[in-house]
Design an enzyme around this catalytic site. Structure first.
Site, PDB file in Angstrom:
ATOM      1  N   ALA A   1       0.840  -1.204   0.000  1.00 57.70           N
ATOM      2  CA  ALA A   1       0.000   0.000   0.000  1.00 57.70           C
ATOM      3  C   ALA A   1       0.868   1.243   0.000  1.00 57.70           C
ATOM      4  CB  ALA A   1      -0.911   0.018   1.229  1.00 57.70           C
TER       5      ALA A   1
ATOM      6  N   THR B   1       1.013   4.610   2.016  1.00 63.13           N
ATOM      7  CA  THR B   1       0.486   4.783   3.376  1.00 63.13           C
ATOM      8  C   THR B   1       0.648   6.173   3.976  1.00 63.13           C
ATOM      9  OG1 THR B   1       2.579   4.117   4.416  1.00 63.13           O
ATOM     10  CG2 THR B   1       1.023   2.361   3.862  1.00 63.13           C
TER      11      THR B   1
ATOM     12  N   THR C   1      -6.285   0.122   8.381  1.00 55.20           N
ATOM     13  CA  THR C   1      -5.813   1.118   9.347  1.00 55.20           C
ATOM     14  C   THR C   1      -6.963   1.679  10.169  1.00 55.20           C
ATOM     15  OG1 THR C   1      -4.870   3.369   9.492  1.00 55.20           O
ATOM     16  CG2 THR C   1      -6.004   2.808   7.467  1.00 55.20           C
ATOM     17  N   ASP C   2      -6.644   2.147  11.366  1.00 56.46           N
ATOM     18  CA  ASP C   2      -7.660   2.790  12.197  1.00 56.46           C
ATOM     19  C   ASP C   2      -8.138   4.113  11.591  1.00 56.46           C
ATOM     20  OD1 ASP C   2      -5.383   4.314  12.670  1.00 56.46           O
ATOM     21  OD2 ASP C   2      -5.482   4.182  14.853  1.00 56.46           O
ATOM     22  N   GLU C   3      -7.398   4.630  10.620  1.00 53.78           N
ATOM     23  CA  GLU C   3      -7.763   5.918  10.016  1.00 53.78           C
ATOM     24  C   GLU C   3      -9.043   5.851   9.200  1.00 53.78           C
ATOM     25  OE1 GLU C   3      -4.759   8.468   8.432  1.00 53.78           O
ATOM     26  OE2 GLU C   3      -3.152   7.422   9.491  1.00 53.78           O
TER      27      GLU C   3
ATOM     28  N   TYR D   1      -5.542   9.043   1.630  1.00 54.58           N
ATOM     29  CA  TYR D   1      -4.975   7.759   2.064  1.00 54.58           C
ATOM     30  C   TYR D   1      -6.021   6.898   2.748  1.00 54.58           C
ATOM     31  CZ  TYR D   1      -2.970   4.513   5.427  1.00 54.58           C
ATOM     32  OH  TYR D   1      -2.732   3.401   6.183  1.00 54.58           O
TER      33      TYR D   1
ATOM     34  N   ALA E   1      -9.200   7.168   2.724  1.00 55.22           N
ATOM     35  CA  ALA E   1     -10.305   6.862   1.815  1.00 55.22           C
ATOM     36  C   ALA E   1      -9.938   5.700   0.896  1.00 55.22           C
ATOM     37  CB  ALA E   1     -10.663   8.095   0.987  1.00 55.22           C
TER      38      ALA E   1
ATOM     39  N   LYS F   1      -7.886   3.268   1.612  1.00 54.69           N
ATOM     40  CA  LYS F   1      -7.911   2.046   2.419  1.00 54.69           C
ATOM     41  C   LYS F   1      -9.357   1.615   2.708  1.00 54.69           C
ATOM     42  CE  LYS F   1      -4.759   0.156   3.808  1.00 54.69           C
ATOM     43  NZ  LYS F   1      -3.953  -0.927   3.187  1.00 54.69           N
TER      44      LYS F   1
ATOM     45  N   ASN G   1      -1.313   3.283  14.974  1.00 53.35           N
ATOM     46  CA  ASN G   1      -0.011   3.727  14.462  1.00 53.35           C
ATOM     47  C   ASN G   1       1.115   2.793  14.902  1.00 53.35           C
ATOM     48  OD1 ASN G   1      -1.527   5.996  13.673  1.00 53.35           O
ATOM     49  ND2 ASN G   1       0.235   7.337  13.962  1.00 53.35           N
TER      50      ASN G   1
ATOM     51  N   LYS H   1       7.325   9.010   8.625  1.00 50.17           N
ATOM     52  CA  LYS H   1       6.323   9.015   9.693  1.00 50.17           C
ATOM     53  C   LYS H   1       6.912   9.688  10.942  1.00 50.17           C
ATOM     54  CE  LYS H   1       3.446   6.700   7.109  1.00 50.17           C
ATOM     55  NZ  LYS H   1       2.945   5.362   7.412  1.00 50.17           N
TER      56      LYS H   1
ATOM     57  N   PRO I   1       9.884  19.458  13.770  1.00 49.49           N
ATOM     58  CA  PRO I   1       8.644  20.178  13.445  1.00 49.49           C
ATOM     59  C   PRO I   1       7.401  19.406  13.867  1.00 49.49           C
ATOM     60  CG  PRO I   1       9.538  19.140  11.474  1.00 49.49           C
ATOM     61  CD  PRO I   1      10.525  18.880  12.579  1.00 49.49           C
TER      62      PRO I   1
END
Length: 318
Positions: free
Chosen positions: A78, A80, A120-122, A144, A146, A148, A173, A183, A199
């Site tokens: 994927a 990611t 993913t939990d997203e 991303y 969407a 998945k 994560n 990441k 950052p």
């Protein structure tokens, strides 16, 4: 058994390859990977003599046909990274949706015992309070997540329409060895090691649940082997932390000053919080083995001790 792992040269995939070699030492392990920027042969150097490696694209029917029949197919392949999906959503739709469809068609027309889709939990979107359960509505926010979610819908459709034996895992994560420095955790570790600024998007209060990669790999294996056909399973570490907490922890472990923290403009559509209800996985007997602080210390030490692995990637750390 014959076990196929797509995306097995990537971060989670290469750790999963090692886990399955330990879990099933007598099985045939086949890895299919396109070797994009995040999929590297260096990630598999120590196990290449114990696997069959195929360089190929999951969007290519000809490449996918090379894996043949198998007992278990785990799709880790994927795109990611959320930031990259914002800049070029089409690449994510191609790999995550069309690639998954190509694999599903292969599973439908070949002898594939079970198809395990790594998600993913997203896909749940931001959760203000409580914990996402597998039956909750998917509300992805980024291209991303969407892509998945779209892949998951295809997997569910193939299970219903064609009777394909499928399982979906949705993990929180991941962090740990071999993670490409795009990441949060590897970027912050490598920047801190170089005494560069760290950052942080917005005010750093965005919350994620973190899981050590080997714990996730074990969870994926358990769900893939023992989970009920057609079901999805949440795999979380139970370690909710704000991004600011993560960065401060890394600075503390590496003995670097807090003055390295720099706040930058937030990214578009940045979800505030993800959190998973993992009771279905607990019913299968799985629980994460690593305490968060132990795991983050192991991760910092791994990067500090493996400069030869990350040195060629330093130009990508931004």
């Amino acid at each position: 058994m014959k076990i196929v792992i797509t995306g097995g040269a990537g971060f989670i995939g290469c750790n999963f390859v090692r886990h399955m070699l330990e879990r099933h030492p007598e099985s045939e392990i086949v890895v299919l990977d396109k070797l994009t920027y995040a999929g590297r042969m260096e990630n598999l150097e120590d196990v290449l003599d114990r696997i069959t490696f195929i360089q190929g694209d999951i969007c290519s029917k000809d490449d996918v046909n090379r894996i043949g029949d198998c007992d278990l197919l785990f799709n880790f392949a994927a795109e990611t990274h959320v930031d990259r999906s914002i800049n070029d959503a089409g690449v994510f739709v191609r790999t995550d949706v069309i690639g998954t469809h190509t694999l599903l068609e292969h599973a439908r027309t070949h002898e594939v015992g079970r198809f395990v889709q790594i998600s993913t939990d997203e896909v749940y979107g931001s959760v203000a309070s409580g914990y996402s359960k597998e039956g909750d509505r998917m509300q992805p926010s980024s291209p991303y997540s969407a892509s998945k979610a779209g892949a998951e819908m295809l997997v569910a459709a193939y299970a219903t329409t064609y009777g394909l034996d499928t399982v979906i895992t949705r993990s929180s994560n991941n962090f740990g060895p071999y993670q490409f420095p795009e990441k949060l955790i590897p970027v912050m570790i490598l920047r801190a090691l170089q005494d560069r600024t760290l950052p942080i998007y917005g005010n750093g209060m965005n919350v994620r649940d973190w899981i050590y990669v080997t714990d996730n790999c074990e969870g994926v294996a358990v769900a893939g082997e023992q989970g009920r056909s057609g079901e999805a399973y949440n795999i979380g570490g139970g370690n909710e932390r704000t991004n600011l907490e993560i960065v401060r922890t890394i600075l503390s472990i590496l003995k670097k000053p807090g003055s390295l923290i720099e706040y930058v403009a937030d990214r578009p559509g940045h979800d505030m919080r993800y959190a998973l209800d993992c009771s279905k996985m607990r019913e299968l007997g799985w629980r994460p083995r690593h305490r968060f602080m132990d795991a983050i210390e192991l991760t910092c030490a791994w990067y500090a001790q493996n400069r030869t692995w990350y040195a060629p990637l330093l130009a990508t750390v931004s």
